[in-house]
Design a protein around this motif. Structure first.
Motif, PDB file in Angstrom:
ATOM      1  N   GLU A 214      29.728  50.464  49.623  1.00 46.55           N
ATOM      2  CA  GLU A 214      29.633  50.104  48.204  1.00 46.55           C
ATOM      3  C   GLU A 214      31.012  49.885  47.593  1.00 46.55           C
ATOM      4  N   SER A 215      31.971  50.751  47.938  1.00 47.98           N
ATOM      5  CA  SER A 215      33.315  50.591  47.384  1.00 47.98           C
ATOM      6  C   SER A 215      34.010  49.352  47.939  1.00 47.98           C
ATOM      7  N   THR A 216      33.706  49.009  49.214  1.00 49.42           N
ATOM      8  CA  THR A 216      34.348  47.859  49.841  1.00 49.42           C
ATOM      9  C   THR A 216      33.843  46.547  49.251  1.00 49.42           C
ATOM     10  N   VAL A 217      32.567  46.478  48.921  1.00 46.87           N
ATOM     11  CA  VAL A 217      32.008  45.228  48.387  1.00 46.87           C
ATOM     12  C   VAL A 217      31.938  45.210  46.862  1.00 46.87           C
ATOM     13  N   ARG A 218      32.447  46.260  46.217  1.00 45.97           N
ATOM     14  CA  ARG A 218      32.403  46.317  44.753  1.00 45.97           C
ATOM     15  C   ARG A 218      33.018  45.071  44.124  1.00 45.97           C
ATOM     16  N   LEU A 219      34.133  44.612  44.675  1.00 50.15           N
ATOM     17  CA  LEU A 219      34.836  43.472  44.093  1.00 50.15           C
ATOM     18  C   LEU A 219      34.061  42.169  44.240  1.00 50.15           C
ATOM     19  N   ALA A 220      33.067  42.144  45.132  1.00 55.07           N
ATOM     20  CA  ALA A 220      32.254  40.939  45.304  1.00 55.07           C
ATOM     21  C   ALA A 220      31.377  40.677  44.081  1.00 55.07           C
ATOM     22  N   LYS A 221      31.300  41.638  43.177  1.00 56.38           N
ATOM     23  CA  LYS A 221      30.562  41.444  41.930  1.00 56.38           C
ATOM     24  C   LYS A 221      31.407  40.712  40.884  1.00 56.38           C
ATOM     25  N   SER A 222      32.678  40.472  41.193  1.00 53.04           N
ATOM     26  CA  SER A 222      33.600  39.869  40.230  1.00 53.04           C
ATOM     27  C   SER A 222      33.203  38.441  39.875  1.00 53.04           C
ATOM     28  N   ASN A 223      33.665  37.999  38.721  1.00 53.43           N
ATOM     29  CA  ASN A 223      33.332  36.670  38.198  1.00 53.43           C
ATOM     30  C   ASN A 223      33.892  35.577  39.114  1.00 53.43           C
ATOM     31  N   PRO A 224      33.025  34.755  39.719  1.00 58.18           N
ATOM     32  CA  PRO A 224      33.500  33.704  40.635  1.00 58.18           C
ATOM     33  C   PRO A 224      34.428  32.693  39.984  1.00 58.18           C
ATOM     34  N   ASP A 225      34.158  32.314  38.733  1.00 58.01           N
ATOM     35  CA  ASP A 225      35.013  31.339  38.056  1.00 58.01           C
ATOM     36  C   ASP A 225      36.432  31.890  37.888  1.00 58.01           C
ATOM     37  N   THR A 226      36.519  33.143  37.503  1.00 56.21           N
ATOM     38  CA  THR A 226      37.828  33.776  37.320  1.00 56.21           C
ATOM     39  C   THR A 226      38.603  33.789  38.624  1.00 56.21           C
ATOM     40  N   TRP A 227      37.936  34.221  39.700  1.00 58.63           N
ATOM     41  CA  TRP A 227      38.659  34.419  40.953  1.00 58.63           C
ATOM     42  C   TRP A 227      38.868  33.128  41.727  1.00 58.63           C
ATOM     43  N   ALA A 228      38.006  32.160  41.558  1.00 54.19           N
ATOM     44  CA  ALA A 228      38.268  30.852  42.181  1.00 54.19           C
ATOM     45  C   ALA A 228      39.546  30.247  41.616  1.00 54.19           C
ATOM     46  N   SER A 229      39.740  30.376  40.304  1.00 54.68           N
ATOM     47  CA  SER A 229      40.946  29.824  39.687  1.00 54.68           C
ATOM     48  C   SER A 229      42.187  30.589  40.130  1.00 54.68           C
ATOM     49  N   ILE A 230      42.068  31.899  40.296  1.00 52.89           N
ATOM     50  CA  ILE A 230      43.206  32.700  40.771  1.00 52.89           C
ATOM     51  C   ILE A 230      43.578  32.303  42.191  1.00 52.89           C
ATOM     52  N   PHE A 231      42.571  32.196  43.071  1.00 54.19           N
ATOM     53  CA  PHE A 231      42.845  31.825  44.461  1.00 54.19           C
ATOM     54  C   PHE A 231      43.510  30.447  44.548  1.00 54.19           C
ATOM     55  N   MET A 232      43.038  29.506  43.738  1.00 51.21           N
ATOM     56  CA  MET A 232      43.601  28.164  43.796  1.00 51.21           C
ATOM     57  C   MET A 232      45.006  28.111  43.198  1.00 51.21           C
ATOM     58  N   GLN A 233      45.239  28.867  42.124  1.00 53.67           N
ATOM     59  CA  GLN A 233      46.574  28.916  41.524  1.00 53.67           C
ATOM     60  C   GLN A 233      47.594  29.496  42.502  1.00 53.67           C
ATOM     61  N   ASN A 234      47.148  30.471  43.305  1.00 56.69           N
ATOM     62  CA  ASN A 234      48.054  31.153  44.227  1.00 56.69           C
ATOM     63  C   ASN A 234      47.750  30.760  45.678  1.00 56.69           C
ATOM     64  N   ARG A 235      47.326  29.541  45.857  1.00 55.94           N
ATOM     65  CA  ARG A 235      46.776  29.056  47.127  1.00 55.94           C
ATOM     66  C   ARG A 235      47.689  29.306  48.322  1.00 55.94           C
ATOM     67  N   GLU A 236      48.959  28.931  48.241  1.00 61.45           N
ATOM     68  CA  GLU A 236      49.848  29.049  49.398  1.00 61.45           C
ATOM     69  C   GLU A 236      50.039  30.500  49.816  1.00 61.45           C
ATOM     70  N   ASN A 237      50.228  31.385  48.855  1.00 60.21           N
ATOM     71  CA  ASN A 237      50.407  32.803  49.177  1.00 60.21           C
ATOM     72  C   ASN A 237      49.117  33.428  49.696  1.00 60.21           C
ATOM     73  N   VAL A 238      47.990  33.035  49.113  1.00 61.02           N
ATOM     74  CA  VAL A 238      46.711  33.565  49.576  1.00 61.02           C
ATOM     75  C   VAL A 238      46.423  33.102  51.002  1.00 61.02           C
ATOM     76  N   LEU A 239      46.731  31.840  51.304  1.00 57.37           N
ATOM     77  CA  LEU A 239      46.539  31.346  52.672  1.00 57.37           C
ATOM     78  C   LEU A 239      47.402  32.119  53.663  1.00 57.37           C
ATOM     79  N   ASP A 240      48.633  32.441  53.274  1.00 60.92           N
ATOM     80  CA  ASP A 240      49.531  33.199  54.146  1.00 60.92           C
ATOM     81  C   ASP A 240      48.958  34.576  54.471  1.00 60.92           C
TER      82      ASP A 240
END
Length: 279
Positions: A214-240
Motif C-alpha cells: 500500500e505504501s509503495t503504490v500510494r503515489l499511483a493515486k496522484s493526479n496524472p495531469d500534474t505528474w505527466a507535465s512534471i515528467f515531460m518538463q524534466n524529461r532528460e533527467n527522468v530518462l537518466d
C-alpha cells in the motif's frame, strides 16, 4: 501583507491555509481557471475572495504561482508583465524551463524560484492540509538572480512556516528531484499497472495488500495531469534515472534467473545503506 495564490489545488490551498493561520497574510486572494476550484476554496475558507489574475496582482504584495509546471513557464512572464514592485514566487517541482522562460524579462529580479518539498497523492482545494510544510525542506533556486528584498520575504515566509532552506541552481535542482521524487512516482505508477495487469482479482488485491504494498503504490493515486507535465518538463533527467532504475531491476531479475543467492543478498545489503541516510 496581502497574497494571491494562483492555482488553488493541493499545494496552493495548503499554502493559503498556512499564510492565514500563521498570520502572515491579512488577506489571501485566489486565482484559478477552474470555477469548481474557486468555489470550493471559498467554501473551505482557503481564500478570502477570488479575482481575475491582473486584478489580484494589483491588489497584493506577494504572488504565489501554484499551477502545474507545464503552465508555469508560460504564466510566469505574463505575471511579471503585471508586476510593479510585488514579489512573485512559485512552488513548482521543476525549475529550469521556468527559469529560462523569464531569464530576460525586465522584472526577473522580482521573481523567486522555490520548491517546498512536500505533497500528497491527493489533488484539488479539498486536499489542502493544515501544517503541511512544518519540518520540511524548501529549495530556493538561483537566488542571486532575485532582488535581496524579494529573497528575504520568501525566506522569512518559509521559516515562519517551519521549513528549513536549501539553495541550488535550477539545473541541479531538476537532477536531484528526478532521483529523489520523480522516479518514486514513476515506479509507483508502473507497479500499480503491473499488479492491475497480472492480478485480475480486485478482491484479492484488496484483501491481501500489505502495508508495504500500500505504501509503495500510494503515489499511483496522484493526479496524472500534474505528474505527466512534471515528467515531460524534466524529461532528460527522468530518462537518466529511469535507465539506471531499469538497470537495477535487471540485476535482480538476473539473480533470480541464475539462482545467484550471494549476489542477490549483496544487492539488498547495498540497498540497506539507505538506512544510514534516512534515519
Amino acid at each position: 501583507m496581502k497574497a494571491a495564490i494562483v492555482g488553488i489545488g493541493l499545494i496552493g490551498g495548503s499554502m493559503a491555509l498556512a499564510l492565514k493561520e500563521k498570520g502572515l497574510a491579512q488577506q489571501v486572494i485566489g486565482v484559478d481557471q477552474k470555477e469548481a476550484h474557486t468555489k470550493k476554496a471559498l467554501e473551505l475558507g482557503l481564500v478570502d475572495e477570488v479575482l481575475p489574475l491582473e486584478e489580484a496582482i494589483d491588489a497584493v504584495d506577494l504572488v504565489v504561482l501554484a499551477v502545474p509546471v507545464s503552465a508555469i513557464a508560460t504564466l510566469a512572464p505574463t505575471v511579471l508583465d503585471y508586476v510593479q514592485n510585488q514579489v512573485v514566487m512559485d512552488v513548482g517541482s521543476t525549475k529550469l524551463a521556468m527559469i529560462e522562460a523569464i531569464a530576460n524579462h525586465p522584472k526577473r529580479s522580482r521573481f523567486v524560484a522555490s520548491h517546498p518539498m512536500w505533497g500528497t497523492e491527493y489533488s484539488g482545494p479539498e486536499a489542502a492540509v493544515r501544517g503541511a510544510f512544518e519540518q520540511k525542506a524548501t529549495v530556493i533556486c538561483n537566488r542571486k538572480d532575485s532582488d535581496a528584498d524579494a529573497v528575504a520575504l520568501v525566506e522569512n515566509l518559509y521559516r515562519a512556516l517551519g521549513m528549513h532552506l536549501v539553495y541550488m541552481d535550477a539545473a541541479a535542482h531538476d537532477v536531484h528531484v528526478a532521483y529523489i521524487s520523480h522516479i518514486s512516482h514513476i515506479t509507483s505508477f508502473a507497479l500499480a499497472n503491473t499488479v492491475l495487469e497480472k492480478e485480475r482479482e480486485e478482491d484479492a488485491i484488496f484483501e491481501l495488500a500489505s502495508a508495504g504494498f500500500e505504501s509503495t503504490v500510494r503515489l499511483a493515486k496522484s493526479n496524472p495531469d500534474t505528474w505527466a507535465s512534471i515528467f515531460m518538463q524534466n524529461r532528460e533527467n527522468v530518462l537518466d534515472v529511469l535507465n539506471e532504475h531499469i538497470s537495477q531491476l535487471r540485476k535482480f531479475k538476473a539473480c533470480l534467473e541464475k539462482e545467484n543467492y550471494p549476489y542477490l543478498a549483496e544487492l539488498m545489503n547495498n540497498a540497506n545503506r539507505i538506512k544510514k541516510i534516512l534515519k
